[in-house]
Write an enzyme that holds these catalytic residues in place. Structure first.
Site: not given
Ligand code: ASP
Length: 338
Positions: A198, A228, A252
């Site tokens: 991300t 998320g 998330g």
């Molecule tokens: N926070 C993101 C999600 O849960 C995933 C990530 O940070 O890689 O969609």
């Protein structure tokens, strides 16, 4: 220490490309360099805006667009796969000056979800639009749309297959069974195949304004329709000139429950904590209570920067308009190369 009320703002941009199980043993020097270069290109894109006197909002937009186009990171091209083998992208942006925010979730065609989020913020009366309607809104406002296959990469497909074989649920793209299996399949050195993340950016401009943006493909093998923290204002993205601009990465669901980015802002506003104290409390004390793994980047109006994470590593970096800059991947990185 800078005094936000008396010193002129020190414009700067801070970015992340995801957090997770990132150890030196998993990287060849070439792979590490590729990530540093990807981070550096995004920093330069954002810094150019700030050098030209542009806004923090434009700077975070430029940096995230660059990261969305880089297949090394889990946003835009190179996004992870859902459990049914598709891509559903989420993004958010927030302007700390006006307090306005925009977000999209579950988009499948707009090339740059962060631009769609910004369109929601600036061209509608709403904060979040989801799914096909968000893609259509983006298209109606002239944003580039692509065939969904454009987001796919072979490495991401393999990551989904590994997660399916491991039989677990959703995993962070650079963490969990998918990453572990990928490592085994590649003789312990598959950093390029599973170290995606991300992305996010936060910035302070010369006018003293803050902005934040976050964009993601979510988690590998996630259920269709799962959203998320990334597009949720206050959880994975938040900006308020009075406190901070922050962008998160990690599991998330736990970041949503902790309302992670706003929690840090609230600690500054109501507890009088510094940026470093407030963000550390969220990442090292609140989230681990719920087994929440990840990190965040943040900046305040005095130009202080914080980048705490409770994982083995986090792709991250910052640059100021005076040219000083730094990128890093691992926990013990003392100095990035720029
Ligand atoms: N926070 C993101 C999600 O849960 C995933 C990530 O940070 O890689 O969609």
């Amino acid at each position: 220490m800078a005094d936000a009320d008396h010193d002129p703002p020190r414009p700067a941009i801070v970015i992340h490309g995801g957090a997770g199980t990132l150890t030196r043993a998993m990287f060849t020097p070439e792979r590490a360099r590729a990530y540093h270069e990807g981070l550096r290109a995004a920093l330069h894109a954002g810094t150019r805006v700030l050098i030209d006197g542009g806004s923090a909002l434009d700077a975070v937009t430029a940096a995230v667009v660059a990261l969305e186009d880089d297949p090394l990171f889990n946003a835009g091209r190179g996004a992870v796969f859902t459990a049914d083998g598709r891509h559903e992208l989420d993004a958010a942006i927030m302007d700390g000056a006006s307090g306005r925010a925009g977000a999209v979730a579950g988009v499948t065609r707009v090339r740059h979800p962060v631009l769609a989020a910004r369109t929601v913020m600036t061209r509608t009366d709403h904060v979040m639009i989801i799914g096909d309607a968000a893609d259509r809104l983006a298209q109606a406002h002239g944003l580039e749309c692509v065939d969904p296959s454009w987001f796919s990469t072979p490495a991401r497909r393999e990551q989904l297959e590994a997660a399916r074989r491991a039989g677990g649920g959703a995993t962070l793209d650079h963490d969990g069974p998918a990453a572990g299996e990928n490592r085994r399949n590649h003789g312990g050195d598959s950093a390029g195949d599973n170290k995606f993340g991300t992305v996010g950016a936060v910035a302070l401009d010369a006018a003293g304004h803050l902005a934040a943006a976050t964009s993601t493909g979510g988690m590998t093998n996630k259920l269709p329709g799962r959203v998320g923290d990334s597009p949720l204002i206050g959880a994975g993205c938040y900006a308020d000139d009075a406190t901070l601009a922050a962008s998160a990465t990690g599991h998330g669901e736990r970041f949503i429950e902790a309302v992670a980015c706003h929690r840090a802002a609230a600690a500054i506003e109501f507890k009088g904590q510094s940026l470093a104290e407030a963000t550390a409390e969220v990442i090292f004390r609140r989230l681990p209570l719920d087994r929440g793994r990840g990190g965040l980047i943040a900046i305040d109006r005095a130009g202080h920067i914080a980048m705490p994470f409770n994982t083995e590593g986090m792709y991250r970096g910052w640059q100021r308009v005076d040219g000083t800059a730094w990128t890093a991947i691992f926990d013990d990185d003392l100095c990035g190369e720029l």
